[in-house]
Design an enzyme around this catalytic site. Structure first.
Site, PDB file in Angstrom:
ATOM      1  N   LYS A  27      86.821  62.326   7.734  1.00 25.60           N
ATOM      2  CA  LYS A  27      86.165  63.627   7.759  1.00 25.60           C
ATOM      3  C   LYS A  27      87.081  64.688   8.388  1.00 25.60           C
ATOM      4  CE  LYS A  27      81.722  63.905   9.015  1.00 25.60           C
ATOM      5  NZ  LYS A  27      80.692  64.703   8.338  1.00 25.60           N
ATOM      6  N   ARG A  98      80.022  65.031  15.414  1.00 29.62           N
ATOM      7  CA  ARG A  98      79.847  63.967  14.412  1.00 29.62           C
ATOM      8  C   ARG A  98      80.976  62.950  14.491  1.00 29.62           C
ATOM      9  NH1 ARG A  98      76.881  66.544   9.738  1.00 29.62           N
ATOM     10  NH2 ARG A  98      76.931  68.738  10.190  1.00 29.62           N
ATOM     11  N   GLY A 107      76.129  57.087   7.407  1.00 31.75           N
ATOM     12  CA  GLY A 107      74.930  56.836   8.205  1.00 31.75           C
ATOM     13  C   GLY A 107      75.081  55.788   9.294  1.00 31.75           C
ATOM     14  N   MET A 109      77.101  55.770  11.992  1.00 32.07           N
ATOM     15  CA  MET A 109      77.302  56.242  13.365  1.00 32.07           C
ATOM     16  C   MET A 109      76.545  57.540  13.576  1.00 32.07           C
ATOM     17  SD  MET A 109      81.198  55.160  14.014  1.00 32.07           S
ATOM     18  CE  MET A 109      81.734  55.872  12.508  1.00 32.07           C
ATOM     19  N   ARG A 371      84.961  64.267   0.544  1.00 34.58           N
ATOM     20  CA  ARG A 371      85.578  62.932   0.642  1.00 34.58           C
ATOM     21  C   ARG A 371      85.515  62.275  -0.730  1.00 34.58           C
ATOM     22  NH1 ARG A 371      80.596  60.266   4.111  1.00 34.58           N
ATOM     23  NH2 ARG A 371      79.033  60.819   2.603  1.00 34.58           N
ATOM     24  N   HIS A 489      69.939  58.059   2.387  1.00 30.90           N
ATOM     25  CA  HIS A 489      70.680  56.929   2.939  1.00 30.90           C
ATOM     26  C   HIS A 489      70.569  55.685   2.050  1.00 30.90           C
ATOM     27  CE1 HIS A 489      72.195  54.178   5.875  1.00 30.90           C
ATOM     28  NE2 HIS A 489      71.182  53.401   5.591  1.00 30.90           N
ATOM     29  N   ARG A 595      87.262  20.083 -15.881  1.00 36.18           N
ATOM     30  CA  ARG A 595      86.964  18.955 -14.981  1.00 36.18           C
ATOM     31  C   ARG A 595      86.122  17.951 -15.769  1.00 36.18           C
ATOM     32  NH1 ARG A 595      86.271  23.374 -10.876  1.00 36.18           N
ATOM     33  NH2 ARG A 595      87.435  22.819  -9.015  1.00 36.18           N
ATOM     34  N   ARG A 651      91.847  17.739 -17.222  1.00 38.73           N
ATOM     35  CA  ARG A 651      92.230  16.913 -16.083  1.00 38.73           C
ATOM     36  C   ARG A 651      91.541  15.562 -16.180  1.00 38.73           C
ATOM     37  NH1 ARG A 651      90.401  18.591 -10.172  1.00 38.73           N
ATOM     38  NH2 ARG A 651      88.403  17.860 -10.968  1.00 38.73           N
ATOM     39  N   GLU A 778      98.051  19.108  -5.189  1.00 34.50           N
ATOM     40  CA  GLU A 778      96.906  19.380  -4.317  1.00 34.50           C
ATOM     41  C   GLU A 778      96.884  18.522  -3.069  1.00 34.50           C
ATOM     42  OE1 GLU A 778      93.188  18.755  -6.387  1.00 34.50           O
ATOM     43  OE2 GLU A 778      93.972  17.105  -7.569  1.00 34.50           O
ATOM     44  N   SER A 797      99.855  22.482 -11.646  1.00 33.22           N
ATOM     45  CA  SER A 797      98.717  23.359 -11.377  1.00 33.22           C
ATOM     46  C   SER A 797      98.285  23.093  -9.936  1.00 33.22           C
ATOM     47  CB  SER A 797      97.572  23.061 -12.346  1.00 33.22           C
ATOM     48  OG  SER A 797      96.473  23.877 -12.019  1.00 33.22           O
ATOM     49  N   GLY A 799      96.096  22.739  -6.941  1.00 31.23           N
ATOM     50  CA  GLY A 799      94.676  22.575  -6.629  1.00 31.23           C
ATOM     51  C   GLY A 799      94.486  23.026  -5.195  1.00 31.23           C
ATOM     52  N   THR A 800      94.298  24.313  -5.041  1.00 28.44           N
ATOM     53  CA  THR A 800      94.303  24.854  -3.675  1.00 28.44           C
ATOM     54  C   THR A 800      93.027  24.528  -2.907  1.00 28.44           C
ATOM     55  OG1 THR A 800      93.683  26.933  -4.726  1.00 28.44           O
ATOM     56  CG2 THR A 800      95.973  26.702  -4.027  1.00 28.44           C
ATOM     57  N   ASN A 801      92.007  24.017  -3.599  1.00 28.17           N
ATOM     58  CA  ASN A 801      90.819  23.580  -2.847  1.00 28.17           C
ATOM     59  C   ASN A 801      91.182  22.365  -2.004  1.00 28.17           C
ATOM     60  OD1 ASN A 801      89.436  25.494  -4.342  1.00 28.17           O
ATOM     61  ND2 ASN A 801      88.673  24.013  -5.828  1.00 28.17           N
ATOM     62  N   ASP A 802      91.729  21.368  -2.681  1.00 29.20           N
ATOM     63  CA  ASP A 802      92.119  20.173  -1.930  1.00 29.20           C
ATOM     64  C   ASP A 802      93.302  20.452  -1.022  1.00 29.20           C
ATOM     65  OD1 ASP A 802      90.455  17.873  -2.340  1.00 29.20           O
ATOM     66  OD2 ASP A 802      90.920  18.093  -4.470  1.00 29.20           O
ATOM     67  N   CYS A 864      94.412  26.346 -10.049  1.00 23.54           N
ATOM     68  CA  CYS A 864      93.066  26.200 -10.604  1.00 23.54           C
ATOM     69  C   CYS A 864      92.027  26.016  -9.521  1.00 23.54           C
ATOM     70  CB  CYS A 864      93.021  25.063 -11.624  1.00 23.54           C
ATOM     71  SG  CYS A 864      93.475  23.473 -10.927  1.00 23.54           S
ATOM     72  N   TYR A 884     100.442  31.476 -14.232  1.00 25.82           N
ATOM     73  CA  TYR A 884      99.049  31.816 -14.515  1.00 25.82           C
ATOM     74  C   TYR A 884      98.135  31.503 -13.339  1.00 25.82           C
ATOM     75  CZ  TYR A 884      98.089  26.821 -15.262  1.00 25.82           C
ATOM     76  OH  TYR A 884      97.943  25.473 -15.097  1.00 25.82           O
TER      77      TYR A 884
HETATM   78  C1  PEP Z   1      91.360  21.834  -6.297  1.00 27.04           C
HETATM   79  O1  PEP Z   1      91.400  20.907  -5.509  1.00 27.04           O
HETATM   80  O2  PEP Z   1      91.760  22.973  -6.037  1.00 27.04           O
HETATM   81  C2  PEP Z   1      90.803  21.609  -7.639  1.00 27.04           C
HETATM   82  C3  PEP Z   1      90.830  22.572  -8.548  1.00 27.04           C
HETATM   83  O3  PEP Z   1      90.190  20.432  -7.865  1.00 27.04           O
HETATM   84  P1  PEP Z   1      88.701  20.087  -7.407  1.00 27.04           P
HETATM   85  O4  PEP Z   1      88.093  21.323  -6.862  1.00 27.04           O
HETATM   86  O5  PEP Z   1      88.014  19.592  -8.620  1.00 27.04           O
HETATM   87  O6  PEP Z   1      88.931  19.044  -6.384  1.00 27.04           O
HETATM   88 MG    MG Z   2      91.110  18.893  -6.296  1.00 22.87          MG
END
Ligand code: PEP
Ligand code: MG
Length: 906
Positions: A27, A98, A107, A109, A371, A489, A595, A651, A778, A797, A799-802, A864, A884
């Site tokens: 502001k 203000r 709204g 503050m 703004r 608001h 999967r 997979r 992974e 690929s 597997g960033t979850n594991d 993935c 990718y």
């Molecule tokens: C992972 O581990 O990132 C993955 C894609 O495999 P999942 O989630 O099936 O273990």
């Molecule tokens: Mg996995």
């Protein structure tokens, strides 16, 4: 000056500019910029954000010492600009105080108006303005606002009314009048006495009469409000750092409530709901700015066209509209022209849609704020594309204007066409924030939270909303208010959240004490279902099913533009032909993860899977696998056809076994009957298969290595399906992926089974088809030895979850117990399963990419895990050179835009 903490703005001198948002807040920086553009802005000064941080860390006394001299100079500057004196008994200077953070927090503050009024100055204001009523009305408003915000006089219970409003209502009742405006000077004087008595009785001290004491109280209250609950909650939700602090703007008052030639309003240079390029907004004659925002009176429209559109929606005749709710364009054509000139100049200057506030004091226009306007996801897309087409901005800027996550709103549901065509609205209000919502009525924000936590869908119904309702609004499916305009608001906040909202539904009577709302005599209770159409402003009784939105037009153009700039390919995670089709419609150029275990959740298939898992020996497993083979082959065929010509990464099985086993007695008995075994045998086998930590257990390629017949069957299904799909005219591009690999020997063992099986199928069918053979990366070891694996695997690929699970040692199944408090305590900045931990897990990813490409320079590398659909993670994957990302179908458009932004910003 090195330690300058106060910046002046006005016609004769302006210290700041638009690019000083970090110091002056949004502001303050924009007020300074407007002064530089020669736009008439009431003069004032901005106390910079650094002072707020000093307040938070060291307290009020320290900060006051640091800024006292500069604040005094600031007031002297305003006095000179306005030709008035602070606290003067003849012609007092009044100021507003203000907040103004770097990012706008509507709204959240505190604001104080009319500061400087006291028992003497009120007479000076009366004399000077020639309007005694106005002076006393201003005084009572000031005490009310200051009493609430600075002195903390709130209702004692949530059901109670505001204590100041209770006094007002009593006086009105005694006088037999309905509106504040019908009260006379003596009533207002009496009100001031009553207000002061209220302060004295509740707080045991007097309302401050000294303007300087008032000013310091207000400045400190604004600093303090940076850390009120709703501001903190808003910051968490919008990822605004606590360390930013808020600036404080002290500015000369101008008055919109000096009679019929005065007024105040809020406007948008384009439509904040749809993005349409029409100037629009609302104003109130003879009112102060807060009256518009609070949504207590029904505002009028600024433009004639807008006024007519509004009347049509509200079912008001043209005659009544002209008589009761004329537009500013009709009422004050000159002021209107000046306003249009100003809004055009501002949009041209900032090259973005603006949200402006203004006051008209006796026919003179003053700008109070400009703004970048908050807008819906749809409006964000449309304004970006149109401003590009109109030549305001270039393609890259247009792409960067849209926060990828906001595209979610465009994927938002609308009502099911057949259901809505039969439904009749029970009430209509303003289309404050688009989308469709259906839920059970609740009347209090905290109860919306409680019901929401129990998994219920709720619609928050309020007379009007206040910033305290924020948490409740966040969990509600939609918001309905009986009062308030498009800039109230509720409307502004709901649009910011992309949440469906209908505001100002005047026919709805809300009775929070009885927990009911009624329309035309029909009563709806807490828990009853209602539905809202936030795009049309309509309210329906009952539950109306919703369906997905249609994507074309500007959205399509934005996506095309994104594809022009992005380097990453966007694939989708999909396990069936339907999801594959959705993904392809959203622009996915392949499937990055199918999967195969997900194909078994349905119907009878689970039985065959259980049979396979429970089998004691290879023969038993082969028998079960023979049942699964045709099912898998059919699914793959469908997916190849849906993805005709595009790569599909399949997979091999990676089932956490416990998810598939029958755990309760009924299911175990059922299974026993199915397999012709005794219940005890089944139970014993289930116990035998029990794993202490299934996530680290017998899953992924470990399963295929101990039971190669599984890999063999799956390969056969994958290859036979490809040959079948090709015979039907499709072009399948098959990629087979081995999960959870930690050593090249695992890869080689599985690769041999796959290649041998493929060769066997080719021999049987007397035809061949190419396929690629790659691996998931992974496990941390897999990333570290990526060079040895990369010599064998044709693609990676991640597997960033594991990889996150194993690198952080956080079980994916158990994080719910500690991660929320971990994040609240700042152990991690965000959920590492949502947005990749770039320093830790990200380092393994970098190593994996580097080592993989050291042996196979042109290797195709992707991700993935869930991170494939997260914009911040996508920027990281772009930077480390991925080919990718693969994400869930509904995140594909978000990923396309995020990938373009990553390419532009790097
Ligand atoms: C992972 O581990 O990132 C993955 C894609 O495999 P999942 O989630 O099936 O273990
Ligand atoms: Mg996995």
């Amino acid at each position: 000056m090195a330690n300058k903490l106060v910046y002046l703005f006005g016609a004769s001198q302006t210290d700041g500019a638009a690019d000083m948002k970090n110091t002056l807040g949004g502001k303050g920086a924009n007020l300074a910029e407007m002064c530089r553009l020669g736009i008439s802005v009431p003069p004032g000064f901005t106390i910079c954000t650094e002072a707020c941080n000093v307040y938070t860390e060291k307290g009020g006394d320290t900060v006051r010492q640091m800024i006292e001299a500069e604040v005094r100079q600031g007031i002297a500057f305003i006095e000179k600009e306005m030709g008035k004196k602070f606290g003067d008994a003849n012609d007092p200077l009044l100021v507003s105080v203000r907040s103004g953070a770097r990012a706008s927090m509507p709204g959240m503050m505190d604001t104080i108006l009319n500061l400087g009024l006291n028992d003497e100055a009120v007479n000076g204001l009366a004399k000077k303005s020639g309007n005694e009523r106005f002076a006393w009305d201003s005084y009572r408003r000031f005490i009310q606002m200051y009493g609430d915000v600075v002195m903390g006089l709130k209702p004692e219970k949530k059901e109670d009314h505001d204590p100041f409003e209770v006094i007002i209502d009593k006086i009105k009742e005694k006088k037999g009048v309905e509106l504040d405006t019908q009260l006379g000077v003596d009533d207002l004087k009496h009100m001031v006495d009553e207000f002061k008595a209220l302060v004295r009785n509740r707080l045991g001290r007097d309302f401050p009469n000294d303007p300087w004491e008032q000013l310091w109280g207000a400045i400190m209250a604004v600093f303090q409000s940076w850390n009120n609950d709703r501001a903190i909650f808003y910051r968490r939700m919008n990822e605004i750092p606590d360390a930013w602090g808020t600036a404080v703007n002290v500015q000369s008052m101008v008055f919109g409530n000096l009679g019929e030639t005065s007024g105040t309003g809020v406007a948008f240079t384009r439509d904040a709901a749809t993005g349409e390029d029409v100037f629009n907004g609302e104003f109130l004659i003879n009112a102060q700015g807060e009256d518009v925002v609070a949504g207590i009176r029904t505002p009028q429209q600024i433009t004639l066209e807008g006024s007519r559109r509004w009347a049509q929606l509200a079912q008001i005749s043209e005659e009544e509209r002209r008589a009761k709710y004329p537009s500013l364009e009709e009422l004050m054509p000159e002021v209107y022209q000046h306003l249009v000139k100003t809004e055009t100049a501002l949009e041209n200057h900032y090259k973005d849609m603006q949200d402006i506030e203004f006051t008209i004091q006796e026919g003179k226009l003053w700008m109070l704020q400009t703004r970048s306007a908050k807008r819906t996801g749809a409006a964000l897309v449309r304004t970006a594309i149109e401003m590009m087409e109109q030549g305001f901005i270039d393609e890259k800027t247009a792409l960067l204007r849209v926060n990828p996550d906001r595209l979610n709103e465009l994927l938002h549901p609308v009502f099911d066409g057949a259901a809505i065509s039969k439904a009749k609205p029970i009430a209509s209000g303003l289309p404050a924030s688009p989308g469709a919502a259906t839920g059970q009525i609740v009347f209090f924000a905290d109860e919306a939270e409680e019901w929401g936590a129990k998994g219920k869908q709720v619609i928050l119904v309020r007379q009007e909303t206040s910033p305290e309702d924020l948490r409740g609004m966040a969990v509600a499916e939609g918001i309905l208010t009986a009062r308030g305009g498009m800039t109230s608001h509720a409307a502004v906040v709901a649009r910011g959240m992309g949440k469906c909202c209908v505001s100002g539904a005047g026919a709805v009577r809300v009775d929070p004490k009885a927990r009911t709302m009624s329309v035309d005599g029909i009563v709806y209770k807490e828990g009853d279902w209602i539905s809202l159409d936030g795009s049309k402003g309509q309210v329906y009784a009952g539950q109306i099913p919703t369906q997905d939105a249609d994507l074309s037009g500007d959205f399509g153009k934005l996506m095309e533009l994104a594809d022009k700039y992005k380097k990453l390919e966007i694939r989708a995670n999909a396990d069936n032909p339907e999801d594959a089709k959705v993904a392809r419609n959203f622009g996915a150029v392949g499937i990055g993860l199918c999967r195969t275990e997900h194909m078994f959740f349905e119907g009878d298939r689970i039985k065959a899977v259980r049979e396979m898992i429970l089998a004691h020996d290879e023969a038993g497993r082969r028998k079960a696998l023979a049942k699964l083979l045709p099912m898998q082959r059919g699914d793959f065929e469908g997916i190849y056809k849906a993805m005709d010509g595009l790569p599909v990464t399949v997979r091999l099985l990676d089932p956490p076994l416990h998810e598939f086993l029958p755990h309760d007695e009924a299911n175990q008995r059922d299974m026993a009957k199915e397999l012709g075994l005794s219940f005890e045998e089944i139970k014993h086998r289930v116990d035998e298969l029990h794993e202490a930590n299934p996530m680290m257990g017998h899953r992924g390629c470990r399963l295929g290595i101990t039971y190669p017949e599984i890999t063999e069957t799956q390969t056969r299904a994958i290859i036979e399906a490809a040959l079948n799909a090709r015979a039907q005219g499709a072009t399948p591009k098959v990629e087979i992926m081995i999960p959870l690999v930690g050593t090249v020997r695992e890869f080689n063992a599985q690769a041999k089974v796959i290649r041998d099986t493929a060769e066997a199928v080719f021999a049987e069918r007397k035809e061949k088809i190419d396929f690629m053979l790659g691996t998931m990366v992974e496990t941390p070891r897999g990333a570290l030895v990526a060079d040895s694996i990369g010599k064998q695997a044709e693609f990676f690929s991640f597997g960033t979850n594991d990889l996150t699970q194993m690198t952080l040692g956080f079980s994916r199944d158990d994080i719910g117990k500690f991660l929320p408090s971990y994040i609240a305590d700042g152990m991690y900045e965000h959920d590492p399963f949502q947005s990749i931990d770039q320093k830790g897990v990200g380092l393994l990813v970098r190593i994996g990419v580097e080592r993989g490409r050291s042996v196979r320079p042109d290797m195709k590398i992707g991700v993935c895990g869930e991170h494939g659909g997260d914009p911040a993670s996508i920027a990281f994957f772009h930077k480390v050179g991925f080919t990718y990302v693969s994400c869930s179908p509904f995140r594909v458009p978000i990923a396309r835009l995020a990938a373009a932004q990553a390419a532009i910003s790097n």
